[in-house]
Design an enzyme around this catalytic site. Structure first.
Site, PDB file in Angstrom:
ATOM      1  N   HIS A  59       0.815  -1.222   0.000  1.00  0.00           N
ATOM      2  CA  HIS A  59       0.000   0.000   0.000  1.00  0.00           C
ATOM      3  C   HIS A  59       0.846   1.268   0.000  1.00  0.00           C
ATOM      4  CE1 HIS A  59      -3.610  -2.301   1.973  1.00  0.00           C
ATOM      5  NE2 HIS A  59      -3.249  -2.789   0.801  1.00  0.00           N
ATOM      6  N   ILE A  98       0.790   6.932   0.348  1.00  0.00           N
ATOM      7  CA  ILE A  98       0.246   5.805   1.098  1.00  0.00           C
ATOM      8  C   ILE A  98      -1.223   5.640   0.744  1.00  0.00           C
ATOM      9  CG2 ILE A  98      -0.094   4.837   3.411  1.00  0.00           C
ATOM     10  CD1 ILE A  98       1.928   7.047   4.372  1.00  0.00           C
ATOM     11  N   CYS A  99      -1.609   4.428   0.429  1.00  0.00           N
ATOM     12  CA  CYS A  99      -3.013   4.151   0.145  1.00  0.00           C
ATOM     13  C   CYS A  99      -3.659   3.668   1.436  1.00  0.00           C
ATOM     14  CB  CYS A  99      -3.102   3.082  -0.947  1.00  0.00           C
ATOM     15  SG  CYS A  99      -4.779   2.607  -1.325  1.00  0.00           S
ATOM     16  N   LEU A 100      -4.271   4.596   2.154  1.00  0.00           N
ATOM     17  CA  LEU A 100      -4.860   4.278   3.463  1.00  0.00           C
ATOM     18  C   LEU A 100      -6.142   5.096   3.572  1.00  0.00           C
ATOM     19  CD1 LEU A 100      -4.321   2.833   6.214  1.00  0.00           C
ATOM     20  CD2 LEU A 100      -3.155   4.891   6.955  1.00  0.00           C
TER      21      LEU A 100
END
Ligand SMILES: [Zn+2]
Ligand SMILES: [Zn+2]
Lengths: 154, 191
Positions: free
Chosen positions: A86, A93-95
């Site tokens: 991620h 950041i893929c959050l």
């Protein structure tokens, strides 16, 4: 001291408590943050017993004057960007809590804890499958990315 | 999206940490008591306090701003339960003499000001539920085309004097074009 805006007041409170009671492995650069409350640098250590044990990472937080209603812009910076499904190699950041699922009851501390737990639960160190395409085409601000959240198996 | 549950886990972790820090001397206990009355958004002691059905405390101005930030998805910042202006309870301490509802202090938001940008799906006015825009938009189109074709390459001044044969003829033609346009619109709608 000049009157603080609501966002500065809240950031000041967060900074104080993060410096006083930092979560394990997380350190905020208090001097830099108190100079400029809208730009924080947070040092993070890989948790012992996980794939990132012994590694050191640096996170950058940028806040607007709409914080905490507006989420902070959070990216990994520096020479060591964690290799994680991620985390893109440019530090984005893929959050979901950083965009769609942000809430003003979250904080720098809870974002740090989420990132620690995201790294700690990783089973295989690898970049996101679309890393090279994303890094070439994305905006500098990860909040401008319309994230399609990866599944939670990692 | 595991991220959400992680966030909640970390939020409760944070609460746990602050709880631990509060144990000990009397002043520490006092500090913890104060913290329990802090707004979950600004982290100050809640002013014009309201409590949600899920039991979470906020300043009304703070919560109001959050509800305005995402009007289409009004959830409790702490637990994500549904929340709205009418589902919070104002809290009046002993100090409050006037007992004015804090919700009346912040002016109600202006009507029709906010639309979510995500809802624009490329072709505004062509979807279902947009019937007015659709018939109006397409209806105007043939009018424009017909009138401009009609006047195109026509050297004389556009409006003929009233009462002349030419005036009658123009009226007749424009009526025909009106009917053609209406039929065209009906055909578009029902075909
Ligand atoms: Zn507040
Ligand atoms: Zn709640």
């Amino acid at each position: 001291m000049a009157a603080m805006s609501p966002s500065e007041r809240r950031l000041q409170k967060e900074l104080m408590s993060l410096m006083k009671e930092p979560p394990p492995g997380v350190t905020v650069d208090g001097e830099q943050a108190s100079q400029n409350l809208t730009l924080w640098t947070v040092h993070m250590e890989g948790v012992p017993g996980t794939l990132y044990e012994g590694e050191k990472f640096v996170l950058q937080f940028k806040f607007t004057n709409k914080y905490p209603f507006d989420s902070p812009e959070v990216t990994f910076i520096g020479s060591n960007i964690p290799v994680h499904p991620h985390v893109y190699s440019n530090g984005h950041i893929c959050l979901s809590i950083l965009t769609d699922d942000w809430s003003p009851a979250l904080s720098v501390q809870s974002v740090c804890l989420s990132i620690v737990s995201m790294l700690s639960s990783c089973k295989e160190k690898k970049r996101p499958p679309d890393n090279s395409f994303y890094v070439k085409t994305c905006s500098k601000n990860p909040k401008k990315t319309k994230w399609w959240y990866h599944d939670d198996s990692v | 999206m595991a991220e959400t549950s992680e966030a909640q886990a970390s939020a409760s972790g944070q609460a746990g940490a602050s709880g631990q820090a509060g144990s000990g001397s009397g002043s520490e206990d006092e500090k913890r008591d104060e913290r329990m009355l802090e707004c979950n958004i600004c982290l100050d002691t809640a002013r014009d306090a309201v409590v949600s059905m899920c039991g979470h405390l906020f300043c009304w101005p703070c919560l109001h701003q959050w509800l305005e930030t995402r009007p289409s998805r009004q959830v409790c910042p702490v637990c994500k339960a549904a929340i709205s202006r009418d589902k919070v309870i104002p809290l009046y301490g002993r100090g409050n003499t006037k007992q004015e509802d804090p919700r009346n202090k912040v002016p109600p938001r202006p009507a029709g000001q906010r639309t979510e940008p995500e809802n624009n799906s490329g072709f505004p006015g062509f979807g279902f539920g947009d019937g007015f825009h659709m018939s109006f938009g397409i209806g105007a189109f043939p009018f424009g085309v017909f009138t401009s074709t009609f006047n195109f390459g026509d050297p004389r001044p556009s409006a003929a004097p009233r009462g002349t044969a030419q005036y009658e003829e123009e009226q007749f033609l424009s009526k025909i074009f009106l009917w053609v346009a209406i039929l065209f619109v009906l055909w578009l709608i029902f075909a």
